[in-house]
Each structure stands twice: as C-alpha cells, then as structure tokens.
Design a protein around this motif. Sequence first.
Motif, PDB file in Angstrom:
ATOM      1  N   LEU A 111      35.910  27.376 -79.184  1.00 37.68           N
ATOM      2  CA  LEU A 111      35.354  26.031 -79.342  1.00 37.68           C
ATOM      3  C   LEU A 111      36.363  25.049 -79.909  1.00 37.68           C
ATOM      4  O   LEU A 111      36.145  23.831 -79.848  1.00 37.68           O
ATOM      5  N   LEU A 112      37.477  25.546 -80.469  1.00 37.10           N
ATOM      6  CA  LEU A 112      38.476  24.675 -81.088  1.00 37.10           C
ATOM      7  C   LEU A 112      39.759  24.574 -80.275  1.00 37.10           C
ATOM      8  O   LEU A 112      40.694  23.878 -80.677  1.00 37.10           O
ATOM      9  N   GLN A 113      39.817  25.246 -79.138  1.00 42.30           N
ATOM     10  CA  GLN A 113      41.048  25.249 -78.348  1.00 42.30           C
ATOM     11  C   GLN A 113      41.228  23.959 -77.556  1.00 42.30           C
ATOM     12  O   GLN A 113      40.258  23.367 -77.087  1.00 42.30           O
ATOM     13  N   THR A 114      42.467  23.546 -77.402  1.00 45.86           N
ATOM     14  CA  THR A 114      42.794  22.460 -76.487  1.00 45.86           C
ATOM     15  C   THR A 114      42.960  23.037 -75.082  1.00 45.86           C
ATOM     16  O   THR A 114      43.162  24.247 -74.922  1.00 45.86           O
ATOM     17  N   PRO A 115      42.901  22.192 -74.047  1.00 47.19           N
ATOM     18  CA  PRO A 115      43.131  22.711 -72.690  1.00 47.19           C
ATOM     19  C   PRO A 115      44.474  23.414 -72.534  1.00 47.19           C
ATOM     20  O   PRO A 115      44.565  24.461 -71.888  1.00 47.19           O
ATOM     21  N   ALA A 116      45.523  22.847 -73.148  1.00 47.02           N
ATOM     22  CA  ALA A 116      46.850  23.451 -73.018  1.00 47.02           C
ATOM     23  C   ALA A 116      46.898  24.832 -73.677  1.00 47.02           C
ATOM     24  O   ALA A 116      47.524  25.759 -73.170  1.00 47.02           O
ATOM     25  N   TYR A 117      46.247  24.969 -74.812  1.00 41.44           N
ATOM     26  CA  TYR A 117      46.199  26.258 -75.505  1.00 41.44           C
ATOM     27  C   TYR A 117      45.412  27.269 -74.674  1.00 41.44           C
ATOM     28  O   TYR A 117      45.835  28.412 -74.500  1.00 41.44           O
ATOM     29  N   ALA A 118      44.250  26.845 -74.159  1.00 40.57           N
ATOM     30  CA  ALA A 118      43.435  27.731 -73.328  1.00 40.57           C
ATOM     31  C   ALA A 118      44.213  28.171 -72.093  1.00 40.57           C
ATOM     32  O   ALA A 118      44.131  29.334 -71.666  1.00 40.57           O
ATOM     33  N   ARG A 119      45.002  27.259 -71.522  1.00 42.32           N
ATOM     34  CA  ARG A 119      45.794  27.589 -70.328  1.00 42.32           C
ATOM     35  C   ARG A 119      46.868  28.624 -70.675  1.00 42.32           C
ATOM     36  O   ARG A 119      47.070  29.612 -69.955  1.00 42.32           O
ATOM     37  N   ALA A 120      47.559  28.396 -71.797  1.00 43.40           N
ATOM     38  CA  ALA A 120      48.618  29.320 -72.200  1.00 43.40           C
ATOM     39  C   ALA A 120      48.045  30.696 -72.529  1.00 43.40           C
ATOM     40  O   ALA A 120      48.632  31.732 -72.185  1.00 43.40           O
ATOM     41  N   LEU A 121      46.884  30.727 -73.164  1.00 35.13           N
ATOM     42  CA  LEU A 121      46.255  31.995 -73.509  1.00 35.13           C
ATOM     43  C   LEU A 121      45.809  32.738 -72.254  1.00 35.13           C
ATOM     44  O   LEU A 121      45.975  33.962 -72.141  1.00 35.13           O
ATOM     45  N   THR A 122      45.267  32.009 -71.291  1.00 38.37           N
ATOM     46  CA  THR A 122      44.843  32.627 -70.033  1.00 38.37           C
ATOM     47  C   THR A 122      46.035  33.203 -69.285  1.00 38.37           C
ATOM     48  O   THR A 122      45.977  34.324 -68.756  1.00 38.37           O
ATOM     49  N   LEU A 123      47.134  32.477 -69.263  1.00 38.23           N
ATOM     50  CA  LEU A 123      48.333  32.970 -68.581  1.00 38.23           C
ATOM     51  C   LEU A 123      48.920  34.184 -69.297  1.00 38.23           C
ATOM     52  O   LEU A 123      49.470  35.082 -68.649  1.00 38.23           O
ATOM     53  N   ALA A 124      48.797  34.222 -70.620  1.00 36.24           N
ATOM     54  CA  ALA A 124      49.312  35.367 -71.370  1.00 36.24           C
ATOM     55  C   ALA A 124      48.537  36.637 -71.038  1.00 36.24           C
ATOM     56  O   ALA A 124      49.112  37.728 -70.981  1.00 36.24           O
ATOM     57  N   THR A 125      47.243  36.506 -70.802  1.00 37.42           N
ATOM     58  CA  THR A 125      46.407  37.681 -70.524  1.00 37.42           C
ATOM     59  C   THR A 125      46.257  37.953 -69.026  1.00 37.42           C
ATOM     60  O   THR A 125      45.840  39.046 -68.641  1.00 37.42           O
ATOM     61  N   HIS A 126      46.575  36.958 -68.184  1.00 36.11           N
ATOM     62  CA  HIS A 126      46.478  37.126 -66.724  1.00 36.11           C
ATOM     63  C   HIS A 126      47.751  36.547 -66.078  1.00 36.11           C
ATOM     64  O   HIS A 126      47.707  35.519 -65.399  1.00 36.11           O
ATOM     65  N   PRO A 127      48.903  37.192 -66.289  1.00 37.35           N
ATOM     66  CA  PRO A 127      50.176  36.612 -65.837  1.00 37.35           C
ATOM     67  C   PRO A 127      50.322  36.483 -64.331  1.00 37.35           C
ATOM     68  O   PRO A 127      51.173  35.715 -63.866  1.00 37.35           O
ATOM     69  N   PHE A 128      49.498  37.178 -63.540  1.00 36.76           N
ATOM     70  CA  PHE A 128      49.606  37.110 -62.080  1.00 36.76           C
ATOM     71  C   PHE A 128      48.436  36.352 -61.457  1.00 36.76           C
ATOM     72  O   PHE A 128      48.226  36.396 -60.249  1.00 36.76           O
TER      73      PHE A 128
END
Length: 276
Positions: A111-128
């Motif tokens: 609930l406190l994440q910015t879009p850029a943070y959410a994007r970076a976190l998603t890419l870290a867990t789903h790199p492909f």
Amino acid sequence: MANGSRQAAWEFFGIELKRRREDAGITQVELGSRVFVSGGYIGQFEQAIRKPQLDVAQRIDGALQTDGIFERLCRKLIDDPRYADYFAGVVELERLASTVCDFEPTVVPGLLQTPAYARALTLATHPFATDEFVEDRVAARVERSRILADAARPVYWAVVHETVLRVPVGAPEVTAETLEHMCVLAGERKVLLQVLPFSAGAPANNGALRLMEFEDAPPTAYTETSFSGSLLDDPAVVQRARRAYDLIRGAALSPEASLALVRSAAEDFRRCASTT
C-alpha cells in the motif's frame, strides 16, 4: 475481468444467494448459523458489500444443497491473474477493512509502494516476465494503494524492519522516492509508520504479517513467506498473530523517531543516486 465486471458478478452471486436461501425457506440468521457466520454477514454477501471466503461459499453450498454453484462462482471471482492465488482473497478483504496493520520484514508494504518501486520489485522476482505482465502487476499495486486516498480509508498502521530502509530495490533514486513517499503519507496521517530497528533483535514474527479488522465481522490475519501465504480466521490463531504484532510494535521505534530514520535513509539513497 475488469473491476466493473467483477463487481457485477459479485452482485449476481448475492442475488443468487438470496434467491436460493428464500427458496429453501430459511432466514439470513438461520443460514448464518449453519455456515458459522452471522446473519448480518449473509446480508452483506447478498448485497455484494462483502465477499465470502472460499470455505464459507463451500459451506453455503452444503447448507442450501446447491451442488457447488457458490464454490464455483467464488473460485472464478477470486481468480485475478494479477495476484497470487493465496493473496487474492486478502485484496478483497482489504477493501472492506476498518483497520489494517502490516508488518513487513524485507520490502516496503504494497500500500506504500510507488509505481517505480513496484516495477523494480516485480522485475526482481520475475526477471523474464513480459512488459505486459510487469505493468499489470504495477497497475494492480497502484489500484490497491488508492484506498489510502479514500475518505472512508481504513486506519492503517505499518511497521517495517530497518532492512526495508537499507536494501535498495531498483536504482537508488527509486528507493529514495519510495521512502520519501512513505514520509509524505505519514505526514498526511494516512499511515502510522514505525520502524523495527536492527538493535531490537529478532522480531516476534519472521515473515510478513497482516491483521485486518472489520465493523461487523471477526478479524482476520494473513501471514506470508516467499512462495505462499495463509489467510487465517480461527479466533485463537488470530489472537496469537495479534500478540506477535503487539510485540513487534512494542519493540519498534516511536512514530517520530521512525519518521526521522526513514527520512535519513531516503537522503542516503539520494546522495548515492547523485554520485552514480
């Protein structure tokens, strides 16, 4: 399924539930007692104010002898590809909660994440992952966070481990922006933010922990590890989760000291970004 279509489907669930209940000649209170919820709960299901958990839908099928129709509807409606199977029910309940308490040991709460943070976190867990997959996940995270802008938003209390402030997610400026965003929300009194410092030692709960309270329903707890999560409604288990959260909150820094530490960490990431 779009939000409007999903809500319409939940309304169909409620209409069908009311029809089947009345056909069986039983009241909301009687049905509630048979499936171990209150009559008011059944009324909220029928009005599509609240969404039943899967096990409640299964018990409704048994009580009304409806050959699994409510279980099938429920499974279909909580199947949102933007969320892990074990988290979809949490999202539904989150929208109805009067109080939400989060503890996050490793990352900024959703609930406190910015879009850029959410994007970076998603890419870290789903790199492909494809761009479409990533942006769907980001959009879902942004959509969830809008409840904090709602006038009827829940009381929101978030405790984060100091690890969250020290480990970068994405580029340094992404983490800095997110920590600053947390400070803004705390300053606007949309979240009461605390930090569990390294000096506090081991936390009372090792994984992510969430407590949710409701106006007319029992509280629930949610625990999560890297690849699974559990939504808990057994009163004894929820009470244990509440005690763990209270211990974490008691060991955390005060809101004022926590905010100062978050600001300091954001400044550190800003300085790091300016030198790269």
